[in-house]
Each structure stands twice: as structure tokens, then as C-alpha cells.
Design a protein around this motif. Structure first.
Motif, short mmCIF file in Angstrom:
data_model
loop_
_atom_site.label_atom_id
_atom_site.label_comp_id
_atom_site.label_asym_id
_atom_site.label_seq_id
_atom_site.Cartn_x
_atom_site.Cartn_y
_atom_site.Cartn_z
N GLY A 40 0.82 -1.21 0.00
CA GLY A 40 0.00 0.00 0.00
C GLY A 40 0.85 1.25 0.00
O GLY A 40 2.03 1.23 -0.39
N THR A 41 0.25 2.33 0.44
CA THR A 41 0.95 3.62 0.48
C THR A 41 0.57 4.34 1.77
O THR A 41 -0.37 3.94 2.48
CB THR A 41 0.57 4.48 -0.74
OG1 THR A 41 1.35 5.66 -0.76
CG2 THR A 41 -0.92 4.85 -0.69
N LEU B 36 5.82 4.21 0.04
CA LEU B 36 5.29 2.99 -0.58
C LEU B 36 5.63 1.85 0.37
O LEU B 36 6.81 1.68 0.74
CB LEU B 36 5.90 2.76 -1.95
CG LEU B 36 5.63 3.87 -2.99
CD1 LEU B 36 6.33 3.53 -4.31
CD2 LEU B 36 4.14 4.06 -3.21
N ASN B 37 4.62 1.07 0.77
CA ASN B 37 4.79 0.11 1.85
C ASN B 37 4.56 -1.32 1.36
O ASN B 37 3.69 -1.58 0.53
CB ASN B 37 3.80 0.39 2.98
CG ASN B 37 3.80 1.85 3.40
OD1 ASN B 37 4.82 2.53 3.33
ND2 ASN B 37 2.66 2.35 3.85
N THR B 38 5.34 -2.25 1.93
CA THR B 38 5.13 -3.67 1.68
C THR B 38 5.65 -4.45 2.88
O THR B 38 6.57 -4.01 3.57
CB THR B 38 5.83 -4.13 0.39
OG1 THR B 38 5.49 -5.49 0.13
CG2 THR B 38 7.34 -4.00 0.50
N LYS C 22 8.93 0.58 4.61
CA LYS C 22 8.32 1.80 4.07
C LYS C 22 9.39 2.58 3.31
O LYS C 22 10.40 3.00 3.87
CB LYS C 22 7.74 2.64 5.21
CG LYS C 22 6.76 1.85 6.09
CD LYS C 22 6.17 2.67 7.22
CE LYS C 22 5.12 3.62 6.68
NZ LYS C 22 4.39 4.30 7.79
N PHE C 23 9.14 2.75 2.01
CA PHE C 23 10.10 3.41 1.12
C PHE C 23 9.63 4.83 0.83
O PHE C 23 8.56 5.03 0.24
CB PHE C 23 10.25 2.61 -0.18
CG PHE C 23 10.69 1.19 0.04
CD1 PHE C 23 12.04 0.87 0.13
CD2 PHE C 23 9.75 0.17 0.17
CE1 PHE C 23 12.45 -0.44 0.33
CE2 PHE C 23 10.14 -1.14 0.38
CZ PHE C 23 11.50 -1.44 0.47
N ALA C 24 10.43 5.81 1.27
CA ALA C 24 10.05 7.21 1.12
C ALA C 24 10.29 7.70 -0.30
O ALA C 24 11.32 7.37 -0.92
CB ALA C 24 10.83 8.07 2.10
N VAL D 255 8.86 -0.71 10.15
CA VAL D 255 7.91 -0.59 11.26
C VAL D 255 7.41 -1.98 11.62
O VAL D 255 6.83 -2.68 10.78
CB VAL D 255 6.72 0.32 10.91
CG1 VAL D 255 5.73 0.35 12.07
CG2 VAL D 255 7.19 1.73 10.59
N SER D 256 7.64 -2.38 12.86
CA SER D 256 7.06 -3.62 13.37
C SER D 256 5.96 -3.27 14.35
O SER D 256 6.05 -2.28 15.08
CB SER D 256 8.13 -4.49 14.04
OG SER D 256 8.88 -3.74 14.98
#
Length: 252
Positions: A168-169, A197-199, A220-222, A237-238
């Protein structure tokens, strides 16, 4: 058959018919009919909701609840130097004000869409991409993430363990803070806002049909665009939390 036996059977049949007709006549009364129908409906609902309902061997107990809410804690890793062994330590994890809430809607047996809100604070002494945060200069962290989950198990069936992958984002905000670089020089890091952008991966464990536990690990990729792009960092992020699912049971 003797006449006495014939008279006895005829009398018994007439008596039974009279009793049944009297019961039917009492139900046709408006007030009595309402009470009768209410009792029948109640008995049906209780029978359907009971765990001991008889069902065919090939039928499976499922959940029709589509909404899930959650709350828990999160830990942020933003040093840029994480190693696999660090996953089991707090060396690079920030736990300032680590609160998290989420809501999720299940669209099918394998997919869902949800929103997660994260609050935290970067702690003094932690490494953020080569910068050491100074005392009394701990910046707040806020993020809102939108994600789609693909479950590797049937989320709507009675399965206790449901792992998933997520993508997601999101939007992230970090307050300004003072930090020391590798040369020991103090610098002022400005406020940053970015799109990520998150995975990642995660899993739910259901204690019963309503309550469950969840854990996830998200990269999370900025997107390095706009002002202060040199301070827009990729991070991990955990999170760990408790889930509540709004449920109704059904058989199929």
C-alpha cells in the motif's frame, strides 16, 4: 371387529380431532397468534445460533463479519544499518509513544483493505541514517497508511492462524530535532513530510470468533521529492496488537 371396539376407535378419533381443531382455533385469535409466532421465531433463532447445531459432515462453520478493528504498539527502525540479528533486539527500535489503531474491511475470503494510524517518537541516542538524536530533542512521528492484504488462509473460515502479505501507500510526518553527525557536529534537522510505498508480512491469530492477536513487519520506502528530500528516509515498522472482529456465524 366387534361393534364395541369400532365405537371406541371412532370416539377416540373424534376426540383427537376436536383437540387439534381447538388448538388451531386458538392460534387464529390475533393475540394468541402473535405469541405463537414469536415463540416459534425465538426457538428457530436459538437453534441456529447454538454451537451444538447438527450439520452435515461436509459443512463448515464460517464467519460473516466483515469489519475488524485493532489497537496496539509499534516500533520504528530508521538507522539504515539494521541487520537480521537486530530484529530480536531494541538496538535500533524507537519506542517513544508507540500507539497504533487500525480498521479493516474484508472483501472476500482472501482479500481486505484497511487503514492504520501510527504514533511514536524518535528517542535520544538512537541512530537515524547516521545522525544521533540529542537529549531533549526527540521528534514526534505520525503516519497514516492505506493497505491491501492478501491472506494465505481463508480469513472467513474458522482458521486460528491467518498469515498475509500487505502492500500500500502512506503519509509520514516527523518533527524537527537536533542531531550529531558522524563528525560530532550538531545540526538541525527540519520537519519532514513524505509519501511512502509500503510492503511487508504479517499474521493474525484468532483466540475465538471475535478476538485475535496480530503482528506485522512493514518496509516503508520514502519518495524523495520536494523540500528536505535528503532527510526523507526508508525505514521499517514492526507492530503488535489486539483485534476485534464483528461477527455472525453461518454454515455452508
Amino acid at each position: 371387529m366387534s361393534k364395541s371396539k369400532l365405537y371406541a376407535l371412532t370416539t377416540c378419533a373424534i376426540l383427537c380431532f376436536s383437540i387439534m381443531q381447538a388448538q388451531n382455533d386458538s392460534i387464529t385469535d390475533k393475540a394468541n397468534r402473535y405469541v405463537y409466532n414469536s415463540l416459534m421465531d425465538l426457538n428457530f433463532k436459538n437453534a441456529r445460533s447454538a454451537e451444538t447445531v447438527d450439520r452435515k459432515p461436509d459443512q463448515e462453520l464460517n464467519y460473516s463479519g466483515r469489519w475488524i478493528i485493532g489497537a496496539g504498539i509499534n516500533m520504528i527502525e530508521d538507522s539504515g544499518h539494521q541487520k537480521f540479528g537486530d530484529f530480536f533486539t531494541f538496538k535500533h527500535k524507537n519506542l517513544g509513544n508507540p500507539f497504533m489503531v487500525s480498521t479493516e474491511y474484508i472483501t472476500s475470503n482472501r482479500f481486505s483493505f484497511g487503514v492504520t494510524i501510527l504514533f511514536n517518537k524518535y528517542q535520544s541516542g538512537k541512530n537515524v541514517q547516521g545522525l544521533i538524536i540529542q537529549d531533549a530533542s526527540e521528534p514526534g512521528y505520525f503516519a497514516i497508511d492505506f493497505g491491501a492484504k492478501l491472506f494465505l488462509g481463508d480469513i472467513l473460515s474458522k482458521q486460528k492462524f491467518t498469515p498475509y502479505v500487505i502492500a500500500g501507500t502512506g503519509y509520514r510526518y516527523i518533527g524537527n530535532y537536533e542531531a550529531a553527525n558522524l563528525s560530532g557536529i550538531l545540526i538541525e534537522v527540519p520537519k519532514t513530510r513524505d509519501i511512502t510505498l509500503n510492503t511487508g508480512l504479517g499474521a493474525n491469530y484468532w483466540i475465538n470468533e471475535n478476538w485475535g492477536l496480530t503482528a506485522s513487519y512493514i518496509a516503508k520506502f520514502a519518495m524523495k521529492a520536494g523540500a528536505n528530500k535528503n532527510y526523507k528516509t526508508n525505514h521499517l515498522v514492526s507492530s503488535f496488537g489486539v483485534l476485534y472482529r464483528f461477527n455472525n456465524k453461518y454454515f455452508e
